[in-house]
Design an enzyme around this catalytic site. Structure first.
Site, short mmCIF file in Angstrom:
data_model
loop_
_atom_site.label_atom_id
_atom_site.label_comp_id
_atom_site.label_asym_id
_atom_site.label_seq_id
_atom_site.Cartn_x
_atom_site.Cartn_y
_atom_site.Cartn_z
CG LEU A 1 59.11 25.76 63.66
CD1 LEU A 1 59.84 24.44 63.48
CD2 LEU A 1 60.03 26.92 63.36
NE ARG B 1 62.36 25.66 67.15
CZ ARG B 1 62.00 26.87 66.73
NH1 ARG B 1 60.72 27.20 66.68
NH2 ARG B 1 62.90 27.75 66.37
CE LYS C 1 64.23 27.36 63.14
NZ LYS C 1 63.35 27.99 62.15
CE1 TYR D 1 65.62 25.66 59.50
CE2 TYR D 1 66.34 27.80 60.26
CZ TYR D 1 65.41 27.02 59.62
OH TYR D 1 64.28 27.60 59.10
CD GLU E 1 54.78 27.12 59.71
OE1 GLU E 1 55.16 27.61 60.77
OE2 GLU E 1 55.12 25.98 59.34
NE ARG F 1 73.00 11.45 46.27
CZ ARG F 1 72.09 10.72 45.64
NH1 ARG F 1 72.43 9.61 45.02
NH2 ARG F 1 70.82 11.10 45.61
N1 PDD Z 1 62.20 30.88 60.95
N2 PDD Z 1 57.50 28.94 61.04
C1 PDD Z 1 58.51 28.71 60.18
C2 PDD Z 1 58.24 27.91 58.96
C3 PDD Z 1 59.80 29.23 60.45
O1 PDD Z 1 60.80 28.99 59.61
C4 PDD Z 1 60.00 30.00 61.63
C5 PDD Z 1 61.36 30.55 61.99
C6 PDD Z 1 58.91 30.23 62.48
C7 PDD Z 1 59.04 31.04 63.75
O2 PDD Z 1 59.74 30.33 64.75
P1 PDD Z 1 60.57 31.09 65.88
O3 PDD Z 1 59.62 32.03 66.54
O4 PDD Z 1 61.01 30.01 66.78
O5 PDD Z 1 61.69 31.82 65.17
C8 PDD Z 1 57.68 29.67 62.15
C9 PDD Z 1 63.55 31.31 61.22
C10 PDD Z 1 63.62 32.63 61.93
C11 PDD Z 1 64.35 31.26 59.94
O6 PDD Z 1 64.18 30.29 59.22
O7 PDD Z 1 65.17 32.15 59.68
#
Ligand code: PDD
Length: 288
Positions: free
Chosen positions: A208, A54, A152, A35, A184, A103
């Protein structure tokens, strides 16, 4: 009357209550999907290109077929912004390995169409956020996710559990710890500031590769701030002058407390506040 959003599903714009995906979809049964979340400011898309690059990387890393509409994603994002009247908010995009008709742990045969869905989330007040003004309080939790956090994927059960642990502790979020070092946040990248230096974990499979992170580090360097990409410990967070996190939805948000210990002055600090202002100003200018 409840306002129904227009969402996008596999080529069609439909009302959210008419959108359909199969119960055999690999996203549903196997969390076999990726996503992106793109923010909308002033009705325009922030860092769109970076998020799409990405997305391509996530798909390649999982050998997932690209949706047919891959080249139309800008148009689809814009159409959803227009149809739903989004001024400040987010666009969520998900691609899954599609519906094999049953499945099965094995991937479906080549040619099985991936599923592509997008929807909007209106978030008025994203810029003038109360959380950013007061600063977030976090707890530390062990990082129990898999080893490819640079992809992601929609496997978000552990980050959800961590958010619930934070909620149960009466705080805003959680920072995850592995081998004594912060990886993170549950849905954001983590930073500390010590003696004017901005410190954040280097890119690897462990985190990420945040699109907001890349932009903020670029702006920081352009503003002659010192940036150090390295891991930092929980003790370093407690002794930091400031801390903050970044994401497409939070921009730059100060962290003022971890595990009940105040960070710095216990209020959003000047460097994080400046980075937030720069990020929002530059993003508004560059949004498409
Ligand atoms: N989350 N690390 C993780 C684990 C994340 O899920 C996200 C983003 C980030 C920041 O990435 P970016 O700057 O590209 O948004 C770092 C999104 C916003 C979400 O899951 O809603």
């Amino acid at each position: 009357m409840i306002e129904m959003r227009t969402v996008y599903v596999n080529g069609d714009y439909v009302s959210e209550n008419e959108a359909r995906v199969s119960i055999f979809d690999r996203g549903f049964l196997m969390a076999d999907g990726v996503y992106e979340v793109v923010s909308v400011l002033g009705g325009k898309l922030v860092d769109f290109e970076g998020h799409m690059v990405r997305l391509g990387r996530s798909l390649s890393a999982l050998n997932m077929e690209r949706p047919e509409a891959m080249d139309d994603l800008l148009e689809i994002h814009r159409e959803l912004v227009a149809r739903n009247g989004i001024v400040e908010g987010l666009i969520y995009l998900q691609v899954t390995r599609g519906n094999p008709g049953d499945r099965d742990f094995h991937y479906p045969p080549d040619g099985t169409a991936p599923t592509l869905v997008l929807f909007t989330q209106a978030k008025p007040g994203m810029i003038d956020s109360q959380l950013a003004r007061r600063g977030a309080r976090v707890i530390s939790v062990p990082d129990m996710r898999w080893g490819r956090r640079d992809i992601k994927t929609v496997q978000l059960l552990y980050p959800s559990m961590a958010k619930m642990m934070a909620q149960a502790a009466g705080v805003d979020d959680a920072w995850m710890i592995e081998d004594g070092h912060v990886t993170e946040g549950t849905s954001n990248n983590a930073y500390i500031i010590k003696n004017g230096r901005i410190i954040t974990r280097a890119l690897s499979h462990d985190i990420l590769h945040g699109i907001t992170r890349a932009a903020v580090l670029r702006f920081a360097r352009e503003a002659q701030m010192e940036v150090e990409e390295r891991s930092f410990t929980l003790d370093e967070v407690k002794e930091a002058d400031e801390a903050f996190y970044t994401s497409a939805s939070a921009f730059v948000t100060s962290v003022v407390e971890i595990d009940g210990d105040m960070i710095g002055a216990g209020a959003p600090g000047p460097i994080a506040a400046r980075l937030r202002d720069i990020y929002i100003e530059e993003s508004l200018k560059a949004a498409i």
